[in-house]
Design a protein around this motif. Structure first.
Motif, PDB file in Angstrom:
ATOM      1  N   GLY A   1      48.705  31.625  40.825  1.00  0.00           N
ATOM      2  CA  GLY A   1      48.421  32.694  41.770  1.00  0.00           C
ATOM      3  C   GLY A   1      46.957  32.872  42.115  1.00  0.00           C
ATOM      4  O   GLY A   1      46.632  33.544  43.102  1.00  0.00           O
ATOM      5  N   PHE A   2      46.048  32.278  41.342  1.00  0.00           N
ATOM      6  CA  PHE A   2      44.630  32.493  41.596  1.00  0.00           C
ATOM      7  C   PHE A   2      44.089  31.634  42.730  1.00  0.00           C
ATOM      8  O   PHE A   2      42.974  31.850  43.194  1.00  0.00           O
ATOM      9  CB  PHE A   2      43.829  32.255  40.324  1.00  0.00           C
ATOM     10  CG  PHE A   2      43.967  33.379  39.334  1.00  0.00           C
ATOM     11  CD1 PHE A   2      43.151  34.491  39.414  1.00  0.00           C
ATOM     12  CD2 PHE A   2      44.927  33.336  38.349  1.00  0.00           C
ATOM     13  CE1 PHE A   2      43.286  35.535  38.515  1.00  0.00           C
ATOM     14  CE2 PHE A   2      45.073  34.367  37.450  1.00  0.00           C
ATOM     15  CZ  PHE A   2      44.248  35.473  37.528  1.00  0.00           C
ATOM     16  N   THR A   3      44.859  30.649  43.170  1.00  0.00           N
ATOM     17  CA  THR A   3      44.421  29.832  44.302  1.00  0.00           C
ATOM     18  C   THR A   3      45.005  30.337  45.613  1.00  0.00           C
ATOM     19  O   THR A   3      44.652  29.829  46.674  1.00  0.00           O
ATOM     20  CB  THR A   3      44.835  28.369  44.101  1.00  0.00           C
ATOM     21  OG1 THR A   3      46.252  28.294  43.950  1.00  0.00           O
ATOM     22  CG2 THR A   3      44.160  27.786  42.870  1.00  0.00           C
ATOM     23  N   GLU A   4      45.886  31.303  45.545  1.00  0.00           N
ATOM     24  CA  GLU A   4      46.540  31.799  46.755  1.00  0.00           C
ATOM     25  C   GLU A   4      45.705  32.893  47.418  1.00  0.00           C
ATOM     26  O   GLU A   4      44.974  33.633  46.755  1.00  0.00           O
ATOM     27  CB  GLU A   4      47.938  32.322  46.415  1.00  0.00           C
ATOM     28  CG  GLU A   4      48.830  31.260  45.779  1.00  0.00           C
ATOM     29  CD  GLU A   4      50.273  31.686  45.722  1.00  0.00           C
ATOM     30  OE1 GLU A   4      50.616  32.705  46.345  1.00  0.00           O
ATOM     31  OE2 GLU A   4      51.053  30.996  45.057  1.00  0.00           O
ATOM     32  N   ILE A   5      45.827  32.974  48.734  1.00  0.00           N
ATOM     33  CA  ILE A   5      45.112  34.002  49.489  1.00  0.00           C
ATOM     34  C   ILE A   5      45.901  35.302  49.400  1.00  0.00           C
ATOM     35  O   ILE A   5      47.084  35.360  49.738  1.00  0.00           O
ATOM     36  CB  ILE A   5      44.938  33.572  50.954  1.00  0.00           C
ATOM     37  CG1 ILE A   5      44.114  32.285  51.034  1.00  0.00           C
ATOM     38  CG2 ILE A   5      44.280  34.689  51.758  1.00  0.00           C
ATOM     39  CD1 ILE A   5      43.991  31.721  52.435  1.00  0.00           C
ATOM     40  N   ASN A   6      45.255  36.350  48.909  1.00  0.00           N
ATOM     41  CA  ASN A   6      45.908  37.636  48.745  1.00  0.00           C
ATOM     42  C   ASN A   6      45.385  38.640  49.768  1.00  0.00           C
ATOM     43  O   ASN A   6      44.212  38.584  50.154  1.00  0.00           O
ATOM     44  CB  ASN A   6      45.665  38.172  47.329  1.00  0.00           C
ATOM     45  CG  ASN A   6      46.356  37.331  46.267  1.00  0.00           C
ATOM     46  OD1 ASN A   6      47.537  37.490  46.010  1.00  0.00           O
ATOM     47  ND2 ASN A   6      45.610  36.423  45.638  1.00  0.00           N
ATOM     48  N   ASP A   7      46.252  39.527  50.172  1.00  0.00           N
ATOM     49  CA  ASP A   7      45.888  40.593  51.101  1.00  0.00           C
ATOM     50  C   ASP A   7      45.307  41.744  50.291  1.00  0.00           C
ATOM     51  O   ASP A   7      46.045  42.553  49.714  1.00  0.00           O
ATOM     52  CB  ASP A   7      47.126  41.044  51.882  1.00  0.00           C
ATOM     53  CG  ASP A   7      46.779  42.047  52.982  1.00  0.00           C
ATOM     54  OD1 ASP A   7      45.700  42.669  52.902  1.00  0.00           O
ATOM     55  OD2 ASP A   7      47.596  42.206  53.909  1.00  0.00           O
ATOM     56  N   ALA A   8      43.973  41.804  50.221  1.00  0.00           N
ATOM     57  CA  ALA A   8      43.321  42.809  49.393  1.00  0.00           C
ATOM     58  C   ALA A   8      43.639  44.222  49.857  1.00  0.00           C
ATOM     59  O   ALA A   8      43.839  45.132  49.036  1.00  0.00           O
ATOM     60  CB  ALA A   8      41.810  42.586  49.394  1.00  0.00           C
TER      61      ALA A   8
ATOM     62  N   MET B   1      43.055  41.281  40.809  1.00  0.00           N
ATOM     63  CA  MET B   1      41.701  40.755  40.618  1.00  0.00           C
ATOM     64  C   MET B   1      41.075  40.349  41.950  1.00  0.00           C
ATOM     65  O   MET B   1      39.876  40.575  42.180  1.00  0.00           O
ATOM     66  CB  MET B   1      41.724  39.563  39.667  1.00  0.00           C
ATOM     67  CG  MET B   1      41.913  39.924  38.204  1.00  0.00           C
ATOM     68  SD  MET B   1      41.802  38.452  37.158  1.00  0.00           S
ATOM     69  CE  MET B   1      41.813  39.206  35.528  1.00  0.00           C
ATOM     70  N   HIS B   2      41.857  39.746  42.823  1.00  0.00           N
ATOM     71  CA  HIS B   2      41.333  39.355  44.137  1.00  0.00           C
ATOM     72  C   HIS B   2      40.926  40.575  44.953  1.00  0.00           C
ATOM     73  O   HIS B   2      40.012  40.488  45.785  1.00  0.00           O
ATOM     74  CB  HIS B   2      42.384  38.541  44.897  1.00  0.00           C
ATOM     75  CG  HIS B   2      42.416  37.096  44.518  1.00  0.00           C
ATOM     76  ND1 HIS B   2      41.375  36.233  44.783  1.00  0.00           N
ATOM     77  CD2 HIS B   2      43.366  36.348  43.890  1.00  0.00           C
ATOM     78  CE1 HIS B   2      41.674  35.021  44.348  1.00  0.00           C
ATOM     79  NE2 HIS B   2      42.863  35.067  43.799  1.00  0.00           N
ATOM     80  N   ALA B   3      41.586  41.710  44.726  1.00  0.00           N
ATOM     81  CA  ALA B   3      41.277  42.918  45.500  1.00  0.00           C
ATOM     82  C   ALA B   3      40.073  43.668  44.941  1.00  0.00           C
ATOM     83  O   ALA B   3      39.507  44.524  45.621  1.00  0.00           O
ATOM     84  CB  ALA B   3      42.496  43.844  45.506  1.00  0.00           C
TER      85      ALA B   3
ATOM     86  N   HIS C   1      36.977  34.988  41.891  1.00  0.00           N
ATOM     87  CA  HIS C   1      35.704  35.363  42.510  1.00  0.00           C
ATOM     88  C   HIS C   1      35.344  36.806  42.155  1.00  0.00           C
ATOM     89  O   HIS C   1      34.849  37.562  42.992  1.00  0.00           O
ATOM     90  CB  HIS C   1      35.765  35.207  44.033  1.00  0.00           C
ATOM     91  CG  HIS C   1      36.099  33.822  44.481  1.00  0.00           C
ATOM     92  ND1 HIS C   1      35.147  32.872  44.763  1.00  0.00           N
ATOM     93  CD2 HIS C   1      37.298  33.205  44.673  1.00  0.00           C
ATOM     94  CE1 HIS C   1      35.739  31.744  45.124  1.00  0.00           C
ATOM     95  NE2 HIS C   1      37.032  31.912  45.071  1.00  0.00           N
ATOM     96  N   LEU C   2      35.589  37.174  40.892  1.00  0.00           N
ATOM     97  CA  LEU C   2      35.376  38.550  40.446  1.00  0.00           C
ATOM     98  C   LEU C   2      34.182  38.625  39.495  1.00  0.00           C
ATOM     99  O   LEU C   2      34.233  38.084  38.390  1.00  0.00           O
ATOM    100  CB  LEU C   2      36.654  39.056  39.745  1.00  0.00           C
ATOM    101  CG  LEU C   2      36.647  40.498  39.243  1.00  0.00           C
ATOM    102  CD1 LEU C   2      36.380  41.473  40.389  1.00  0.00           C
ATOM    103  CD2 LEU C   2      37.974  40.828  38.556  1.00  0.00           C
ATOM    104  N   PRO C   3      33.092  39.273  39.896  1.00  0.00           N
ATOM    105  CA  PRO C   3      31.925  39.406  39.014  1.00  0.00           C
ATOM    106  C   PRO C   3      32.282  40.184  37.749  1.00  0.00           C
ATOM    107  O   PRO C   3      33.200  41.023  37.752  1.00  0.00           O
ATOM    108  CB  PRO C   3      30.919  40.177  39.872  1.00  0.00           C
ATOM    109  CG  PRO C   3      31.385  40.021  41.277  1.00  0.00           C
ATOM    110  CD  PRO C   3      32.868  39.894  41.209  1.00  0.00           C
ATOM    111  N   MET C   4      31.531  39.913  36.662  1.00  0.00           N
ATOM    112  CA  MET C   4      31.875  40.482  35.361  1.00  0.00           C
ATOM    113  C   MET C   4      30.699  41.165  34.699  1.00  0.00           C
ATOM    114  O   MET C   4      29.570  40.691  34.776  1.00  0.00           O
ATOM    115  CB  MET C   4      32.358  39.367  34.429  1.00  0.00           C
ATOM    116  CG  MET C   4      33.691  38.764  34.777  1.00  0.00           C
ATOM    117  SD  MET C   4      33.998  37.266  33.800  1.00  0.00           S
ATOM    118  CE  MET C   4      33.242  36.031  34.868  1.00  0.00           C
TER     119      MET C   4
END
Length: 410
Positions: free
Chosen positions: A193-200, A289-291, A311-314
């Motif tokens: 699921g982390f490579t898929e484009i999500n609707d934030a 996470m994508h959102a 692509h989530l800063p930590m």
């Protein structure tokens, strides 16, 4: 040879010591299922995901054992993992332990004759090596460390391949006399699921999170609360200051800990905080996470890898030991994460990010060098390249040896 009436088996092994090893094993198994019929994977392959501790003669709770190293014993754990077990005295693999402690797994290997075994934990890898020696059945063993360094107890000489996250880990293996042909830099496997484009926007609406705020995930939950005691204590000290971050909305994730979720809701209601939410166990973490725009978390290998791929800063919170210290050093050295140890540091760092949103973008850009969202598929491809190439392998009860000087100072 596989019996004609029995479908081929791919075995993915983990140990229930924390949640990361199991999550990585499931990610690899998911990749095998997705890739069946390609790269030499039989259409009728059976994928067995096994907890090696289920096959032990003596049964114990790996999660509770791991949790025992979260209090006063944490420095001891750091010494053994970071200094001793990553030093020069190494373990080559052997059959003695498997013969005594894991006869039921040896029987499994004799019955299933797996095409390959992919291990995401050192215990699983060593038990697989022992079973291969004892049964005489040849199959490749692929080791997949789930943190950003490799301990000394992996079966360095007997493993057919190490799939690691970074070039730094490969340097450690070279010092342990692991040949270049037995090292692949694949990344750490994470769930689908982390490579898929999500609707934030849709995800934020789903969880009633404002669209115009910087969304901060506070990842404070797991199946066992013990590893999060100090993390949560620091967060508790930070909560009264959250109302001062007008442009941020904090989403607390207590995982499956319902008592902690109720506690947080009670505290927030009593303080009348409006820029906070508490979510119960979330099934679709990739979308969440994508959102999000920022995560506050412990430096567990799987979780930080998921953040990198999303692509989530930590912000890594708390003193880290053992493998978590290695993860922290790796992320901060690349500028892909920020590390704080106290509530006061956390507040100061959040204020900086609140006032300078460009710093969040810099963390994402720096993380690009470490981002490998397709690691599970790469591990499966490399594993299948080894299937069918039988080798003459030595049999020994135990083997210790000295490696070269470690590539990185511990």
């Amino acid at each position: 040879m596989q019996p004609a009436s029995q479908p081929p088996v791919m075995c993915v092994m983990h140990a229930s010591v924390g949640s990361g090893h199991k999550a990585a094993a499931k990610a690899v198994a998911q990749a095998i299922e997705h890739m069946r019929g390609t790269f030499g994977i039989p259409d009728n392959v059976v994928v067995d995901v096994l907890d090696v501790l289920d096959y032990g003669r003596i049964h114990f709770d790996g999660n509770k054992t791991a949790a025992s190293f979260t209090g006063a014993t944490r420095p001891l754990y750091d010494i053994t993992w970071r200094y001793t077990l990553t030093g020069r005295l190494l373990w080559g693999g052997g059959s003695s332990w498997s013969r005594i402690m894991f006869p039921s797994f040896n029987a499994y290997v004799e019955a299933k004759r797996p095409l390959a075994i992919i291990a995401t934990h050192i215990t699983a890898a060593n038990v697989a090596v022992g079973a291969r020696m004892i049964t005489g059945i040849d199959f490749p063993i692929v080791c997949v460390p789930t943190d950003y360094e490799t301990e000394g107890w992996w079966p360095h000489r007997e493993a057919d391949l190490f799939c690691v996250g970074t070039e730094s880990m490969a340097e450690t293996l070279r010092a342990r006399r692991v040949e270049e042909s037995r090292i692949a830099i694949t990344g750490i496997p994470i769930r689908w699921g982390f490579t898929e484009i999500n609707d934030a926007r849709h995800t934020r609406d789903q969880y009633n999170i404002p669209q115009d705020k910087t969304m901060v995930l506070v990842m404070a939950g797991a199946s066992l609360p013990q590893p999060y005691v100090r993390f949560r204590a620091a967060i508790e000290q930070t909560i009264p200051y959250l109302r001062g971050f007008d442009d941020m909305h904090f989403v607390f994730l207590p995982g499956k800990d319902a008592d902690y979720a109720r506690h947080l809701r009670s505290v927030f209601q009593g303080m009348k905080l409006e820029n906070v939410s508490v979510l119960d166990y979330v099934d679709d973490m990739p979308a969440l996470m994508h959102a999000a725009d920022l995560a506050i978390l412990k430096s567990g290998g799987l979780t930080v890898t998921e953040c990198l791929c999303a692509h989530l800063p930590m912000i890594l919170l708390g003193k880290s030991y053992g493998q978590e210290k290695v993860n922290t050093i790796m992320l901060t050295s690349w500028g892909a994460g920020m590390h704080v140890t106290t509530a006061r540091e956390l507040i100061t760092t959040m204020k900086h990010l609140h006032d300078n949103p460009a710093s969040l973008e810099a963390l994402v850009i720096n993380g690009d060098a470490l981002r490998r969202p397709n690691a599970a598929e790469a591990i499966v491809r490399h594993s299948m390249e080894l299937v069918g190439h039988a080798k003459r392998r030595p049999i020994h009860f135990a083997e210790f040896y000295w490696g070269d000087k470690p590539a990185h100072t511990r």
